[in-house]
Design an enzyme around this catalytic site. Structure first.
Site, short mmCIF file in Angstrom:
data_model
loop_
_atom_site.label_atom_id
_atom_site.label_comp_id
_atom_site.label_asym_id
_atom_site.label_seq_id
_atom_site.Cartn_x
_atom_site.Cartn_y
_atom_site.Cartn_z
CD GLU A 208 -2.68 -1.28 2.53
OE1 GLU A 208 -3.71 -1.96 2.53
OE2 GLU A 208 -2.22 -0.72 3.56
NE ARG B 64 4.41 14.61 6.33
CZ ARG B 64 5.72 14.55 6.19
NH1 ARG B 64 6.37 15.49 5.52
NH2 ARG B 64 6.41 13.57 6.74
CE1 TYR C 145 2.70 12.80 12.23
CE2 TYR C 145 2.64 13.54 9.95
CZ TYR C 145 2.06 12.85 11.00
OH TYR C 145 0.87 12.21 10.81
CB CYS D 151 -1.93 33.91 14.05
SG CYS D 151 -1.62 35.05 15.41
CD GLU D 152 -0.68 28.57 16.49
OE1 GLU D 152 0.24 28.38 17.32
OE2 GLU D 152 -1.88 28.57 16.78
#
Length: 432
Positions: A288, A328, A332, A359-360
């Protein structure tokens, strides 16, 4: 990494034979662009490797990496299977005209409605994840007087060496029936006793972004061990052993990805050896791949806007996208590389942070990136961005999600429209 043939005479990044700077102008940014030929090539690499092995096989594309109507249509052209993990992915595949009998349905908490959709559309196989789902499917099949092919998802106690959120084969996981505790054998007996479920095989998935073959070799041995035990105890042998996906790709110079041919060669050799050692027929082998098919084919194009320079510190170069279209790096700590699409032939002169507009403080797409000297209006291209970017995109800060374009043989086509501000509020309702 960018090869020289992907750079035009005027120093622009080319994608699928199309000038990326022209794409950014035509469709605006942020923009996700796929080189469709690269998608097709990667699918064929997996298929050709299996053909060389002589095994019966299925390549089943993992939809969660990137799922749109256009993507399913390409998969249909390439004559592969696909797996879905939600009613939404299933609905999209069916709307694309993808063959229902080539769809498998994953998920650890499928709803009754989702199972009914799967049964009503006669999909190829439902991969059972827990006892609740066995009971729920049993009732759906009874109500509809129907039957369906199923597999059992197992947690075999093997974990890949990846980010902890990407590990799915170890015992302590939300997915699948645990083998060591006897849950898997109990599930087997329960399914075999149900005449409406045709158990065609077993499935396991050990993680994502895997760079070594050892985990897959261990998984093949474990799946044959389980099969041999079940043959002896329950007189059951799987027709299919599904080894899941997780084949890693090269995001940056720290990654050492292995080609599909190496993965499949080692899997096939182990399958044949285990079949001989355990005196078992060779089952059909399914894999997969998702990220490894679409990841290297995808590019995220942004327009550079503001910049922050502080003496003695690394400068921030801000783009018109960020964590809303690629979560990501924040989720992660994923690492990417980027180029300035309109300055491919210019020397690298600065090391900067590539930061987004959200806004981070954690909205950093690339922590350190060497670039030519940049200015507002330049087009930044993040490489190998085709997997889990658009599929995990959000409307955080009420930003519309980007458009998606397919490029192939020098032609481009819009396959997902850019969201508008009206799209953002179309489900909102007045309170007063």
């Amino acid at each position: 990494m960018i090869s020289s043939e992907l750079t035009s005479e005027n120093g622009h990044l080319m994608i699928g034979g199309v000038d990326s700077v022209e794409l950014a102008s035509k469709y605006q940014t942020p923009l996700v662009v796929y080189d469709v030929e690269e998608i097709r090539k990667q699918i064929q690499l997996f298929k050709n490797s299996f053909e060389d092995s002589g095994l019966k096989y299925q390549v089943s594309y993992a939809s969660k990496a990137f799922a749109t109507i256009a993507m399913y249509q390409v998969l249909k052209q390439e004559n592969v299977h696909t797996d879905v993990v939600s009613g939404g992915e299933l609905y999209t595949a069916l709307k694309a005209g993808f063959p229902a009998d080539k769809i498998s349905f994953h998920g650890n908490n499928k709803s009754q409605q989702e199972l009914e959709m799967a049964v009503d559309n006669n999909i190829g196989v439902i991969i059972l994840d827990n006892f609740y789902e066995i009971d729920l499917l049993e009732q759906v099949l009874e109500d509809k007087d129907s039957t369906v092919n199923v597999m059992l998802r197992l947690t075999p106690g093997i974990s890949a060496h990846t980010h902890k959120y990407d590990q799915t084969g170890q015992v302590d996981s939300k997915f699948g029936f645990d083998v060591g505790s006897g849950q898997a054998s109990k599930a087997l007996k329960k399914v075999l006793a149900n005449k409406r479920m045709n158990l065609i095989g077993i499935h396991a998935h050990i993680g994502s972004q895997i760079f070594g073959i050892e985990g897959f070799v261990m998984l093949v041995k474990k799946m044959f061990e389980i099969s041999a035990n079940w043959k002896k105890e329950f007189d059951y042998l799987p027709q299919v052993i599904n080894l899941g996906g997780g084949f890693g790709i090269t995001y940056n110079d720290q990654d050492e990805a292995i080609g599909p041919d190496i993965f499949i060669k080692n899997i096939a050799e182990t399958v044949k050896q285990q079949s001989s050692d355990k005196d078992m027929p060779i089952p059909e082998i399914w894999i997969e791949p998702g990220r490894s098919i679409v990841g290297p084919a995808g590019f995220s194009l942004y327009t550079i806007g503001s910049r922050k320079d502080v003496p003695g510190l690394t400068s921030y170069v801000n783009v018109d996208g960020g964590m809303g279209d690629n979560i990501r790096p924040a989720l992660y700590q994923a690492k990417y590389e980027a180029v300035v699409a309109n300055k491919m032939d210019e020397a690298l002169k600065e090391d900067v942070h590539i930061s987004g507009k959200y806004c981070e403080s954690g909205d950093i797409l690339i922590d350190h990136q060497k670039l030519p000297e940049t200015k507002s209006g330049d087009i930044l291209a993040v490489l190998d961005a085709g997997a889990y970017g658009y599929s995990m995109a959000s409307n955080y800060n009420r930003n519309p999600r980007p458009a998606v374009v397919f490029a192939e043989n020098g032609k481009d086509k819009l396959v997902v429209e850019r969201e508008s501000y009206d799209d953002l509020i179309k489900l909102d309702r007045d309170y007063i």
